[in-house]
Design an enzyme around this catalytic site. Sequence first.
Site, PDB file in Angstrom:
ATOM      1  N   TYR A 215       0.728  -1.103   0.616  1.00 34.90           N
ATOM      2  CA  TYR A 215      -0.364   0.538   0.153  1.00 34.90           C
ATOM      3  C   TYR A 215       0.944   1.859   0.884  1.00 34.90           C
ATOM      4  O   TYR A 215       0.606   2.026  -1.075  1.00 34.90           O
ATOM      5  CB  TYR A 215      -1.021   0.295   1.203  1.00 34.90           C
TER       6      TYR A 215
ATOM      7  N   LYS B 197       1.276   3.837  -2.834  1.00 33.37           N
ATOM      8  CA  LYS B 197       0.798   5.194  -2.524  1.00 33.37           C
ATOM      9  C   LYS B 197       1.753   6.405  -2.448  1.00 33.37           C
ATOM     10  O   LYS B 197       1.899   8.105  -3.311  1.00 33.37           O
ATOM     11  CB  LYS B 197       0.138   5.842  -1.421  1.00 33.37           C
TER      12      LYS B 197
END
Length: 248
Positions: free
Chosen positions: A155, A159
């Site tokens: 994740y 990002k």
Amino acid sequence: MSELDGQIAVVTGAGRGIGRAIALKFSAAGADVACVSRTEANSQKVADEIKALGRNAWAYAVDVADAEAVGACAKQISSDCGKIDVLVNNAGVTRDGLLMRMSDEDWDTVLNTNLKGAFNFVKAFTRPLIKQKAGRIINVASVIGLIGNAGQANYAASKAGLIGFTKSVARELASRGVTANVIAPGFIETDMTSVLSDEQKEGILKEVPLGRLGQGDDIANAALFLAGNGAGYITGQVLTVDGGMVMS
Ligand code: NAP
């Protein structure tokens, strides 16, 4: 006159949570909205909510990670809506786990959805945005892309990648009047975070100077600002909306 009168916005992940809040906020500000999510029923529900409020809305179901399907969806959106002014890449997923146990599948799913999904949509709409010499791209990343998090290597990478991607898009499209910015939310109460225990939430809350968890509307307000007239001279920036959790 409302901030986004006469504008068309495309919002991915509009079926729930933050994306839904952005779609509703934009429509309240005068925009017509193309609502994209994975599940037809979810995007349709939000499109119906917007129509009930008196604005135009369209619903699309597509996997943002599927470049070919996104290309076809973007063509359909352009044909239904006539033009697009604002693109919000918000669709995202988590597949948390410690690095040593993280499967290739969990890595790929998160990178393909959160990062490649945004690339797919930006690529699909770059030509019309360049042609009209105006447009706003808003990518929803996360504070985790700035500071990292144990158990979220996939994740965080997606990002952080989205932030670098956005800055490059901002540089490429600036001369054509198109801006690209990132919103990096902190902890926002949605389905994505509902899996956390009360103990985990209390731990997070201790790190939030403003003393409350965020709501979808907090992010939608930031998105409206970046989409609106007042943000015309802002590009390549990361706007952290996190109650003060991360201060640089
Ligand atoms: P959510 O409640 O889980 O909603 C996610 C939305 O993304 C849903 O509408 C979902 O579609 C859509 N989506 C997921 N995978 C997709 C795919 N492959 N193709 C198309 N649509 C897809 O999540 P959220 O909390 O609103 O998060 C929205 C964004 O904010 C994400 O990018 C997330 O990483 C980011 N963010 C959230 C938080 C937080 O605390 N909640 C913090 C930082 C950043 P369906 O409705 O059809 O399933």
